[in-house]
Every structure is written in structure tokens, then in C-alpha cells.
Design a protein around this motif. Structure first.
Motif, short mmCIF file in Angstrom:
data_model
loop_
_atom_site.label_atom_id
_atom_site.label_comp_id
_atom_site.label_asym_id
_atom_site.label_seq_id
_atom_site.Cartn_x
_atom_site.Cartn_y
_atom_site.Cartn_z
N ALA A 32 -64.92 11.98 22.60
CA ALA A 32 -63.89 12.15 23.63
C ALA A 32 -62.83 13.10 23.11
CB ALA A 32 -63.27 10.80 23.98
N ALA A 33 -62.13 13.75 24.05
CA ALA A 33 -61.00 14.62 23.67
C ALA A 33 -59.73 13.77 23.78
CB ALA A 33 -60.93 15.81 24.61
N VAL A 34 -59.21 13.37 22.62
CA VAL A 34 -58.06 12.46 22.60
C VAL A 34 -56.78 13.28 22.43
CG1 VAL A 34 -56.97 10.54 21.34
CG2 VAL A 34 -59.47 10.61 21.63
N LEU A 35 -55.77 12.92 23.22
CA LEU A 35 -54.42 13.49 23.03
C LEU A 35 -53.62 12.45 22.29
CD1 LEU A 35 -53.09 15.02 26.39
CD2 LEU A 35 -53.53 16.24 24.25
N TRP A 36 -53.31 12.73 21.02
CA TRP A 36 -52.59 11.74 20.22
C TRP A 36 -51.11 11.72 20.55
CZ3 TRP A 36 -55.01 7.97 17.72
CH2 TRP A 36 -56.34 8.16 17.38
N ASP A 37 -50.61 12.86 21.04
CA ASP A 37 -49.18 12.94 21.38
C ASP A 37 -48.96 14.15 22.29
OD1 ASP A 37 -46.52 12.31 21.43
OD2 ASP A 37 -46.22 12.45 19.25
N GLN A 38 -47.75 14.23 22.87
CA GLN A 38 -47.37 15.39 23.67
C GLN A 38 -47.41 16.66 22.83
OE1 GLN A 38 -43.39 15.28 25.15
NE2 GLN A 38 -43.67 13.31 26.16
N LYS A 39 -47.62 17.78 23.52
CA LYS A 39 -47.50 19.11 22.90
C LYS A 39 -48.42 19.30 21.69
CE LYS A 39 -42.91 19.60 24.77
NZ LYS A 39 -42.00 18.54 24.99
N LYS A 40 -49.52 18.55 21.66
CA LYS A 40 -50.52 18.68 20.59
C LYS A 40 -51.84 19.08 21.24
CE LYS A 40 -48.43 17.15 16.76
NZ LYS A 40 -47.19 16.64 17.21
N PRO A 41 -52.71 19.81 20.49
CA PRO A 41 -54.03 20.11 21.08
C PRO A 41 -54.89 18.85 21.19
CG PRO A 41 -53.85 20.97 18.84
CD PRO A 41 -52.52 20.37 19.17
#
Ligand code: CND
Ligand code: ZN
Length: 394
Positions: A32-41
């Protein structure tokens, strides 16, 4: 990408399908494509996807589009908890179902619905409503039972708007999934899960554009182009597209705009420019950008008495708008809509059928197709203004 699936046997048909009793599928490990935080790839991770609980459906994703709303989460313009799996415009195959699910079965081709339709709440029961009480526009990030089905590195990962499609497998509530025609091409009809339906519905259902009218569309991305397609099919005789990026004009003209302008080309307010162009006869305007200033511009640009302006662009969270009430006092109508005012479970299968009958063309909206693992490249194409819709395939 290969997935490791535990505790049950698999059958390869259109996808990977669990054949056992509802509620007895096991955990799936997948990418999966996880977003760990805002403004991060996005980071491609191995995650665990828990089996569907009662009234839930686990879906193998086949194709998913990239929409500006996903980018709003990355940029912090839309409230979300982190880590999260975003993505909300997809086609998939039902892999397994929880107990009590009656409207889909393993093997069905489906579209996950970011706007659910429970068919029980006031909005679902009202013919004019569609904002189901189960919708997650406030960013709770969980399924109806208040929990998540995703974990990564031992941490819970949040859901996004009842869908979360940037993953090989997702789990949604039964109210957030529609069975579609088995023959529908997944890499095209995924756009019916958001961009196309949102724009098209905004014109035909929310705006109720009348034949012979003049329409103005602010923002010529995938959603704005779909508004143009809706205005055209409703019989508008003049459709004016507006964008700062003139590279968007050619495609807008192809899908039905009769002319395109940039606000930068005049020092006058855009409402005056449009009034002069049309002899003060703009029936409908659509804001399809998601900015406060253009929402007011669009309102001021429709006819002061009989004009209708529709807010389609997602408003930035926690921002207030100040406007002159005289704009409304004279008779204008100001509306907004989520998912084009459509009733998702009822209307999505119908739109797929209409697409298969060639009533509209989705190819115009798809500028790029990339493998899922190139998701960050897909967002770069959106942010550089090069893409309309990038579809990620699995
Ligand atoms: P996308 O970013 O592709 O298109 C927006 C277009 O607006 C681009 O072509 C920009 O060049 C243009 N633009 C930006 N600023 C200006 C400006 N100041 N004046 C004129 N043009 C400008 O976005 P999209 O088409 O994927 O989505 C558009 C909006 O719709 C966005 O806010 C998204 O979050 C929202 C949306 C709403 C819903 C709903 O249910 N209401 C569903 N999906 C998306
Ligand atoms: Zn969207």
C-alpha cells in the motif's frame, strides 16, 4: 506485485477471490502507499489488511485515479489523521465479504464509493438528498464500527473517506460499494468513482443546466472537464472554460467548451469580462478549483437575478468566506454538491452502463497510466499541471 494471503485458498478469476463462508477470510499482507504525515511523499509499505467484519467488504483494487482531493490531504488542506491510506477513485473485485452482506459477492466487479448510500438516513430517503449520514467528510478515518482494518509496522493506519484505494486491498462498509457491469474496463470506469460523476452530476443534477443556456466552468482539471461534459449533454449552447493554465484549453474545447479564457488576460474582474462576453447572460457558473476567491468570483459571475452558481471544488478546511449579501439578495442561487449530488449506490452502476453504451467518453480525461508503485510520479504530474487524470494500475 505479489500478495501473501494467509489461512485460505485462492482462486484466480478476474481477481483474487475468497470462496469460504462470509466472515471467515484471513488477514492479507499486501503493498500500500502509506502517507505517514502531511507534506511527505507516499511510501510503498507492506501492510496487513484485516478481514471484513459484519456488513463489510474486502476489495482487491484493479485501478485507481489520482484526484486533487487526495493531494489536499498531502498538503494539509483537508483534515485527516495519520498515518493514512488515501485514494478514492477506483475499480476493484470483491475478494471476500463479512456476515450480513447481501448486495455484493466475491468475484463481483465494483466501484468503492467515497460517498456512501445507506438507504436509511434522511438524506438517502429524500429524493433530493445524497449526503449520507455515514459519509466521512470530517476525516474520522475509520469504518462504521469506529475502527480501522489496516496496520503497518504494528501501527493502525487510518482509512480515507470510506474508500482508501492506494493499496492492493482495502475494506469498506457495504454502504460504500456498488456492483458494476463485469465487462467494464477497470482503468477507465474508475473515474466514475469520483472525478467524472462529481463534475457531470454537478451540471445535470445539482445545477440542472437548461438547454440553450450559457455556462462558465472555473478550473479545467478532471472534475472541471467533467462539468463541461455535463453542461454539453444538458444542451448548454455556450460553455466558457476558465483556467490560469492555458495548456488546459485544448482539452476543454475537445470535451465541449465553446471558448476558454484566463483571468490573467484582463485587468478587469472576471465577472465583468464574462458579463461583456455574454451580454450579461451567464445562467450557470461552477467553481471547480477549491479556492475561496474563485468561489466568490463564480458567484458574482452568474446572472444577478436568475443565475445559479455551484461550489464543486473542495473548500480548504477551517477557512471562512466573507461576501456581499447583495450578491444573493438580487436572486442568485448558490449551491454546492458532494459527488455531483448523485446517489452513489444507485447512480454509479447506471453511469457505468451509460459509459458502455458510449454516452460519454472517459478517454479524454485520462492523460497518463502508471504502475501503482510510481504513485509519487503521478502526483508530480498533477502538481506540475501536466496531467488531467493519472490512473494507477496494479
Ligand atoms: P485539478 O487540480 O486537476 O484542477 C484544478 C484546475 O484549476 C487546474 O487546471 C488549475 O490550473 C486551475 N486553477 C488553479 N487555480 C486557479 C485560479 N486561481 N483560477 C483559475 N484556475 C485555477 O483538480 P480536480 O479537477 O481533480 O479537482 C478540482 C476540485 O474539485 C478540487 O478542489 C477537488 O478537491 C474537488 C473535488 C470535489 C469533489 C466533490 O465531491 N465536491 C470530489 N472530488 C474532487
Ligand atoms: Zn475526487
Amino acid at each position: 506485485m505479489k500478495c501473501l494471503i494467509t489461512r485460505h485458498t485462492l482462486r484466480e478469476t478476474l481477481g483474487t477471490v475468497f470462496q469460504g463462508t462470509p466472515g471467515e477470510a484471513g488477514v492479507i499482507k499486501c503493498k500500500a502507499a502509506v502517507l505517514w504525515d502531511q507534506k511527505k511523499p507516499f511510501s510503498i509499505e507492506e501492510i496487513e489488511v484485516a478481514p471484513p467484519k459484519t456488513k463489510e467488504v474486502r476489495i482487491k483494487i484493479l485501478a485507481t485515479g489520482i484526484c486533487r482531493t487526495d493531494d489536499h490531504v498531502i498538503k494539509g488542506k483537508m483534515v485527516s489523521k495519520f498515518p493514512v491510506i488515501v485514494g478514492h477513485e477506483a475499480t476493484g473485485i470483491v475478494e471476500s465479504i463479512g456476515e450480513g452482506v447481501t448486495t455484493v459477492k466475491p468475484g463481483d466487479k465494483v466501484i468503492p464509493l467515497f460517498l456512501p448510500q445507506c438507504r436509511e438516513c434522511n438524506a438517502c430517503c429524500n429524493p433530493d438528498g445524497n449526503l449520507c449520514i455515514r459519509s466521512d467528510i470530517t476525516g474520522r478515518g475509520v469504518l462504521a464500527d469506529g475502527t480501522t482494518r489496516f496496520t503497518c509496522k504494528g501501527k493502525p493506519v487510518y482509512h480515507f473517506m470510506n474508500t482508501s484505494t492506494f493499496t492492493e486491498y482495502t475494506v469498506v462498509d457495504e454502504s460504500s460499494v456498488a456492483k458494476i457491469d463485469d465487462t467494464a474496463p477497470p482503468e477507465k470506469v474508475c473515474l466514475i468513482g469520483c472525478g467524472f460523476s462529481t463534475g457531470y452530476g454537478a451540471a445535470v443534477k445539482t445545477g440542472k443546466v437548461k438547454p440553450g443556456s450559457t455556462c462558465v466552468v472555473f478550473g479545467l482539471g478532471g472534475v472541471g472537464l467533467s462539468v463541461i461534459m455535463g453542461c454539453k449533454s444538458a444542451g448548454a449552447s455556450r460553455i466558457i472554460g476558465i483556467d490560469l493554465n492555458k495548456d488546459k484549453f485544448e482539452k476543454a474545447m475537445t470535451v465541449g467548451a465553446t471558448e476558454c479564457i484566463s483571468p490573467k488576460d484582463s485587468t478587469k474582474p472576471i465577472s465583468e469580462v464574462l458579463s461583456e462576453m455574454t451580454g450579461n447572460n451567464v445562467g450557470y457558473t461552477f467553481e471547480v478549483i477549491g479556492r475561496l476567491d474563485t468561489m466568490i468570483d463564480a458567484l458574482a459571475s452568474c446572472h444577478m437575478n436568475y443565475g445559479t452558481s455551484v461550489v464543486v471544488g473542495a473548500p480548504p478546511s477551517a477557512k471562512m468566506l466573507t461576501y456581499d449579501p447583495m450578491l444573493l439578495f438580487t436572486g442568485r442561487t448558490w449551491k454546492g454538491c458532494v459527488f455531483g449530488g448523485l446517489k452513489s449506490r444507485d447512480d454509479v452502476p447506471k453511469l457505468v452502463t451509460e459509459f458502455l453504451a458510449k454516452k460519454f467518453d472517459l478517454d479524454q480525461l485520462i492523460t497518463h497510466v502508471l504502475p501503482f508503485k510510481q504513485i509519487n510520479e503521478g502526483f508530480e504530474l498533477l502538481n506540475s499541471g501536466q496531467s488531467i487524470r493519472t490512473v494507477l494500475t496494479f
